[in-house]
Write a protein that holds these residues in place. Structure first.
Motif, PDB file in Angstrom:
ATOM      1  N   ARG C 318       0.823  -1.210   0.000  1.00  0.00           N
ATOM      2  CA  ARG C 318       0.000   0.000   0.000  1.00  0.00           C
ATOM      3  C   ARG C 318       0.854   1.255   0.000  1.00  0.00           C
ATOM      4  NH1 ARG C 318      -5.274   0.166   0.877  1.00  0.00           N
ATOM      5  NH2 ARG C 318      -5.254   2.215   1.849  1.00  0.00           N
ATOM      6  N   ASP C 345     -12.869  -5.790 -13.379  1.00  0.00           N
ATOM      7  CA  ASP C 345     -12.412  -5.778 -11.986  1.00  0.00           C
ATOM      8  C   ASP C 345     -10.907  -5.999 -11.913  1.00  0.00           C
ATOM      9  OD1 ASP C 345     -14.837  -5.260 -10.842  1.00  0.00           O
ATOM     10  OD2 ASP C 345     -15.362  -7.367 -10.550  1.00  0.00           O
ATOM     11  N   LEU C 349      -9.371  -2.763 -10.356  1.00  0.00           N
ATOM     12  CA  LEU C 349      -9.643  -2.892  -8.918  1.00  0.00           C
ATOM     13  C   LEU C 349      -9.055  -1.749  -8.079  1.00  0.00           C
ATOM     14  CD1 LEU C 349     -10.970  -5.169  -6.966  1.00  0.00           C
ATOM     15  CD2 LEU C 349      -8.603  -5.506  -6.310  1.00  0.00           C
ATOM     16  N   PRO C 350      -7.755  -1.436  -8.230  1.00  0.00           N
ATOM     17  CA  PRO C 350      -7.222  -0.371  -7.374  1.00  0.00           C
ATOM     18  C   PRO C 350      -7.710   1.009  -7.803  1.00  0.00           C
ATOM     19  CG  PRO C 350      -5.469  -1.727  -8.318  1.00  0.00           C
ATOM     20  CD  PRO C 350      -6.712  -2.031  -9.071  1.00  0.00           C
ATOM     21  N   GLN C 352     -10.835   1.691  -8.776  1.00  0.00           N
ATOM     22  CA  GLN C 352     -12.276   1.889  -8.563  1.00  0.00           C
ATOM     23  C   GLN C 352     -12.546   2.926  -7.484  1.00  0.00           C
ATOM     24  OE1 GLN C 352     -13.220  -2.251  -8.051  1.00  0.00           O
ATOM     25  NE2 GLN C 352     -14.161  -2.402 -10.078  1.00  0.00           N
ATOM     26  N   SER C 356     -14.771   6.399  -8.025  1.00  0.00           N
ATOM     27  CA  SER C 356     -16.091   6.399  -7.395  1.00  0.00           C
ATOM     28  C   SER C 356     -16.478   7.802  -6.934  1.00  0.00           C
ATOM     29  CB  SER C 356     -16.118   5.419  -6.223  1.00  0.00           C
ATOM     30  OG  SER C 356     -15.207   5.830  -5.231  1.00  0.00           O
ATOM     31  N   GLY C 359     -18.476   7.648  -2.518  1.00  0.00           N
ATOM     32  CA  GLY C 359     -18.324   6.283  -2.014  1.00  0.00           C
ATOM     33  C   GLY C 359     -18.947   5.213  -2.888  1.00  0.00           C
ATOM     34  N   LEU C 360     -19.688   5.589  -3.897  1.00  0.00           N
ATOM     35  CA  LEU C 360     -20.307   4.585  -4.774  1.00  0.00           C
ATOM     36  C   LEU C 360     -19.544   4.520  -6.091  1.00  0.00           C
ATOM     37  CD1 LEU C 360     -24.136   5.214  -4.289  1.00  0.00           C
ATOM     38  CD2 LEU C 360     -22.619   3.639  -3.082  1.00  0.00           C
ATOM     39  N   ARG C 361     -19.430   3.293  -6.611  1.00  0.00           N
ATOM     40  CA  ARG C 361     -18.696   3.124  -7.856  1.00  0.00           C
ATOM     41  C   ARG C 361     -19.468   3.734  -9.008  1.00  0.00           C
ATOM     42  NH1 ARG C 361     -18.724  -2.810  -8.175  1.00  0.00           N
ATOM     43  NH2 ARG C 361     -18.000  -2.468 -10.284  1.00  0.00           N
TER      44      ARG C 361
END
Lengths: 345, 334, 501
Positions: C318, C345, C349-350, C352, C356, C359-361
């Motif tokens: 991270r 995905d 993935l990292p 997304q 967003s 907080g929502l994609r």
């Protein structure tokens, strides 16, 4: 950090050994639980105990620790033990016959002076009772009798069930003209349950042959009983009588009826259970359609757990020392009802 | 794919036809299965299972597992019931205490499994035993007499629905949003598919499952409190015994793989419905105790068989509506 | 002929790995199988081992013809394959490994006596020095390999296939293995030897077959052939990779590593400048992968790692990613891919979280990002919802590459471990093109590790030679070629041996 977490492989192995562990952990927990309060003096155990001075510890092996009645009896047994100056050891069998057998072996191995045991399967415990006796241990059978024993504490479970069944049948005759619907919440899994079930159903159906039996479901706790009774009510919303193998089960049945819209004091409804749980007794006292409970008398049983082995130690014979603790059906207005409620403190 | 019940969806969720067939069968056999009273009863009874199965499913999808929920349920019930009966606690304080108890169990599980890295099977098997003991030690006698405030939790109507059902819907909704619509939802799957790959992608591979343990613990305790409120009584020794297996069954029958990384909440809701209908229907029909047990076992095996068939059926269904999707023709492919 | 493969075809999801391959190996012949990554060598070997059924063609072993083999049939037919990754159980003894799954039985019990006798004879035949009771995990690589060969020989094979057998061996062990191969050749086995080291071809092989893009490019006897001829046979037509971007010595390094060390590694100092592509070359076990994992924080480390002049304090992925340092791991299946998750995905993935809102994609932003990524990386198929496991190796690798170079995350240093392992020829070129492009246009600093000298030469501006966890040489410009690289590793190997007591 080089392996911050276990590899997928090792996780699979853990899952496979899961079942093997279930037993292992249980046993380990139990083993540590029953060795903790050990405080017996070694020398006095070698000969057969003949006087109460020799019995400084009584092991009480009660397998159904999850039942509410256990906590009630345990309280009185502890009080009595204190009075008599003996220490009380308790096992945790988790309701499993094999765990009970192992725990008894441990108790016999370490030569506690006296064992009061409630056998889950009577035949299976006979050999251990014999072993205990020959090791000089006082063996008191709880809830029945064995061939090998020093004495016994008995209750007639069948009798408790019968009293409840007869009372409910008499009520049905008087209030329903003997016609209506009845559902039973029973226990077919252990001996005590089967005795109570048989007593309850036989007595009721004999005395009220025209009542239609619309359900016979396995349930000993309120949660299960609630679910089962709701399902019965879906098909038969007009059930009049529900009899429970335990007060817990009857309580669940009572809740289901109330939830379905039945008034708490409906005159055409009868719920009854067995054990004498506080919640049920309070409903009886309040005047609801929860009308009766075949109640165990906690104080008497608790006292017997201590008194019977001490009587044997004082030289009493099986017949002299053994006690039969009565089970009494309690209903609204009975003096015994308030007496038992007060026993809960 | 657009139709709500396409062949593909049926193949993906083989429980749909099973649940429908069971409902039809029980209705034919008893004539009283399909009635708003009975269906609502099933929903209410199943609500507590759903409230725990949903967060548990997320945990399983992320490759973990919580077997301690049955005891956490009892502890949550005892905590709320004790406050309500002994101290006249209000609805809010009872629920808060119950949630706190659940969060504490979740934190222990999460710490040992996610931070220390112990096997979740062993850890939660341990807490299953220990927390039950705690609950029984804390309240050896049944608790009753909760008062009206606490009774609201299980007995009220919210927008026409029994409160347990309403709470379950909220849990499903929140979990559904998290799983489907937030980045964390993808992380839950990613950790379950490959923890290592997720770790190397910068996913918080400890924090996310830890949070799911907390959620599972809190929901299990809340479910216990709800049931205590519905019943008006708590028996610490029997409340929620075997509940962990019912939860796990609903999760697995609902198509969540125990190996992690796959499964949907819709499937889990179906799994909960399957168990609820089965239990209700068998009682309704009046099947004797032990035959009920046999039937439940067989039904599980059938459901497991369907879950095994699902990917194969799905593959078939995927081929049939699109017969022209072949790539460039291969010479003499067979 | 002992082994005769005729017209073998196999495709995976539209990618034609083999398109009509013929291969003939006679008894007593060492046949070199050559070709670049993705040319079809591995697919051919796996078909012979029974890993899958070919789409067409026949495999004839010792006179019997098969249209496809199961793993069991392959062994019964007399084919033995020694893969790079050995199939030994490290915790078992040598003799138990040799007879695992085919124990000698007597009255239903394992006949240990006869097993040990046969194991001793087999090891002797191979010139192995280990004992039959030694635990395999404690043996050096070369001996492990001989145990694997002994295990194969115990099943009486007629064909022995060695897949890059020297890749993990020391030069001393290489010599021993070559002697073993000659012995087995004299004993009449048909030997197929997969390698890309030309010296081995010259020393050992009677014939060679060169695969290119799933077909046989050349198949010839090596009688009278020079190294020049071999190189010409293998060489591919020049491909139009983007020009190397300019690297300015004056630029401050984008990645600066000083005193990096950990178990078996270091101390390592290295620098990569913006837009520079540096190759870490070394044999298997030399520490390339561990070095990259330490830089990325996958393993604990000592020393300083600076990205863009700023210290990456914590050794976690991270922290590395926040600093702009990303790794595409070499173990694609185990460390990179989420095989059952969608292509989208996997690639995003990292990212997304960045895409967003509240907080929502954002489904739309994600689809757009994937579409542009699929276009620039030539990902095929470009369906975002298809599970990653349904993609070919090359396209899986592109998804992993896309995870860090999608333009959404601030990746300024890209670490690649074996970037073209298990990918087909076309994908390999596309990956080279993409790496060149991001170095040239985005000025990303690239550090990649490879065991393939050709790959280092094709992609790197500068090569660092790794041996025993340390950097033992540096090559760049005109001095960077395959011979120089191989010379550098084997030189350090013999240096070390001289220092041994």
């Amino acid at each position: 950090m080089s392996t911050p977490f276990s590899s997928p492989g090792s996780r699979d192995v853990n899952r496979r050994t899961f079942l093997a562990w279930t037993g292992g952990i249980g046993a380990a927990v139990l083993a540590s639980a029953c060795s903790a309060p050990e405080s017996t003096s070694g020398s006095s155990n070698k000969k057969v105990a003949t006087s109460s001075k020799d019995v400084d510890t009584i092991a009480w092996d009660y397998p159904f620790t999850f039942l509410p009645v256990y906590a009630g009896v345990a309280r009185f047994a502890k009080e009595r033990a204190k009075e008599k100056g003996v220490s009380l050891e308790q096992t945790n069998d988790n309701g499993k016959p094999d765990v009970q057998a192992a725990n008894l072996d441990t108790l016999i191995g370490k030569k506690v002076p006296a064992i009061v045991s409630f056998p889950m399967v009577f035949e299976a415990i006979e050999a251990q009772a014999a072993k205990a006796l020959s090791a000089g241990i006082i063996w008191v059978t709880y809830g029945g009798t064995l061939k090998n024993q020093s004495a016994s504490i008995t209750f007639s479970f069948e009798e408790g069930g019968r009293q409840l069944g007869e009372d409910a049948a008499a009520w049905a005759k008087e209030n329903l003209g003997g016609k209506g619907k009845v559902a039973f919440l029973v226990d077919d899994t252990i001996q005590l349950g089967r005795e109570r079930t048989a007593g309850m159903i036989d007595a009721f159906t004999k005395a009220a042959p025209d009542m239609k039996v619309v359900g016979r479901e396995q349930a000993i706790d309120p949660d299960t009983a609630l679910t089962k009774t709701k399902a019965i009510l879906a098909k038969h919303p007009d059930v009049n009588v529900i009899l429970g193998i335990t007060d817990g089960a009857a309580f669940g049945g009572y809740k289901a009826l109330v939830e379905s819209g039945r008034a708490e004091d409906d005159a055409k409804t009868y719920v009854g259970g067995q054990d004498g749980d506080l919640g049920s007794l309070e409903l009886i006292k309040k005047g609801t359609f929860y009308r009766a409970s075949a109640a165990l008398q906690l104080r008497d049983i608790g006292n017997a757990v201590i008194d019977v082995p001490l009587a044997v130690a004082d030289g009493k014979s099986d017949a002299e020392a053994s006690t039969d603790v009565p089970i009494a059906l309690v209903k609204k207005g009975d003096a015994l009802l308030d007496e038992i409620i007060s026993q809960y403190g | 794919m657009n139709a709500s019940v396409s062949p593909r969806r049926l193949a993906r969720y083989p429980l749909i036809p099973v649940v429908v067939a069971m409902a039809v069968g029980f209705e034919v056999a008893t004539g009283s299965f399909v009635g708003s009273q009975n269906l609502l009863g099933i929903a209410t009874d199943s609500a507590t299972l759903a409230i725990v199965a949903i967060p548990s499913a997320l945990l399983v999808i992320s490759g973990y597992l919580d077997l301690s929920v049955g005891s956490t349920y009892a502890l949550g019930a005892v905590a709320a019931g004790w406050l309500a009966s002994e101290h006249g606690g209000s609805l809010l304080t009872c629920v808060l205490l119950s949630l706190l108890a659940g969060l504490a169990v979740g934190a222990v599980n999460g710490f040992l499994c996610c931070v220390v890295g112990l096997s979740p099977f062993i850890v939660t098997l341990g807490t299953l035993t220990a927390v039950r003991g705690l609950a029984q030690q804390f309240a050896p006698l049944p608790l009753t007499g909760f008062g009206d405030s606490f009774a609201w939790l299980g007995g009220a109507k919210v927008a026409g629905l029994p409160s347990p059902v309403a709470i379950a819907l909220i849990v499903v909704l929140v979990a559904g949003v998290v799983l489907a619509l937030t980045p964390v939802g993808r992380h839950i799957y990613a950790i379950g598919v490959s923890r290592e790959a997720a770790y190397l992608s910068g996913v918080r591979v400890r924090t996310v499952p830890f949070a799911l343990f907390l959620a599972t613990g809190a929901c299990a305790a809340l479910a216990g409190a709800i049931k205590a409120s519905v019943l008006g009584a708590v028996q610490s020794g029997t409340a929620g015994t075997g509940f962990e297996l019912a939860v796990l069954t609903a999760v697995l029958v609902g198509g969540v793989a125990l190996t992690g990384g796959s499964g949907t909440l819709f499937g889990v809701v179906l799994g909960v419905a399957f168990l609820g209908i089965l239990q209700n229907g068998l009682t309704l029909v009046g099947v004797p105790t032990f035959w009920q047990q046999v039937a439940q076992g067989l039904a599980l095996v059938v459901a497991a068989g369907l879950a095994y068939l699902a990917p194969r059926l799905e593959a078939l269904a995927a081929v049939r509506p699109q017969p022209t999707r072949r790539a460039t023709p291969e010479p003499a492919a067979t | 002929m002992t082994l005769q493969v005729t017209g073998l075809r196999k495709s995976f999801g539209g990618v034609h790995a083999l398109r009509g391959v013929d291969l003939t190996i006679a008894s007593g012949e060492v046949h070199a199988l050559l070709g670049h990554n993705g040319a079809g060598k591995s697919t051919l070997i796996k078909a012979l081992g029974g890993a899958f059924t070919p789409d067409g063609g026949t495999i004839e072993v010792a006179g019997r013809s098969y249209s496809g083999l199961s793993p069991r049939q392959s062994i019964d037919a007399g084919i033995a394959i020694i893969f790079q990754h050995l199939s030994l159980v490290e915790s078992l003894s040598v003799v138990d490994n040799i007879f695992l799954g085919q124990e000698h039985r007597r009255l239903g019990l394992v006949d240990r006596g006869s097993q040990r006798a046969e194991a001793r004879a087999l090891l002797e035949r191979l010139g192995a020095t280990c004992g039959v009771d030694d635990r395999v995990g404690s043996l050096p690589m070369g001996q492990k390999q001989l145990v694997e060969i002994a295990k194969a020989l115990s099943r009486d094979p007629v064909v022995l296939i060695l897949d890059e057998p020297t890749a993990a061996l020391s030069s001393h062990e290489i010599g021993a293995l070559e002697r073993t191969v000659r012995t087995l050749q004299q004993q009449g086995l048909a030997i197929c030897y997969v390698t890309h080291l030309l010296g081995e071809v010259e020393r050992l092989a009677d014939r060679m077959t060169v695969l290119r893009d799933g077909v046989v490019h050349v198949s010839t006897s090596l009688e009278g052939k020079t190294r020049r001829d071999i190189i010409e046979a293998i060489a591919e037509p020049a491909t139009d990779l983007p020009e190397r971007g300019p690297v300015h010595a004056a630029d401050p390094p984008q990645l600066q590593v000083t005193g990096l060390s950990g178990p078996g590694i270091g101390p390592i100092d290295l620098e990569v400048r913006p837009g520079e592509i540096v190759g870490l070359f070394g044999l298997i076990g030399s520490g390339r992968t561990r070095t990259l994992e330490m830089l990325f924080g996958r393993r604990p480390r000592h020393g300083s790692v600076r990205v863009g002049g700023r210290e990456v304090a914590r050794a976690t992925p991270r922290a590395a990613l926040r600093a702009g340092l990303a790794l595409v791991p070499g173990d694609r299946a185990g460390q990179g891919l989420f095989s059952s998750l969608s292509a989208l995905d996997n690639a995003l993935l990292p990212a997304q979280g960045v895409l967003s809102r509240f907080g929502l994609r954002s489904g739309r932003a994600e689809r757009e990002a994937f579409a542009s990524l699929a276009a620039s990386l030539a990902i095929h198929p470009s369906t975002p919802a298809a599970p990653a496991r349904s993609f070919s190796g090359g396209n899986q690798q592109k998804l992993l590459l896309g995870r860090w170079i999608n333009g959404i995350l601030p990746t300024t240093v890209l670490l690649l471990d074996e970037p073209t392992q298990g990918v087909d020829v076309r994908a390999r070129h596309e990956i080279y093109r993409v790496v060149r492009t991001i170095a040239g246009e985005r000025r990303t600093a690239v550090l990649f590790a490879s065991t393939d000298p050709e790959e280092i030469v094709a992609l790197a501006d500068r090569a660092l030679v790794v041996h025993e966890g340390r950097i033992v040489g540096e090559l760049s410009g005109d001095r960077l070629d395959e011979d120089a690289l191989l010379h550098a590793v084997h030189q350090s190997e013999s240096d070390l041996q001289e220092h041994l007591p």
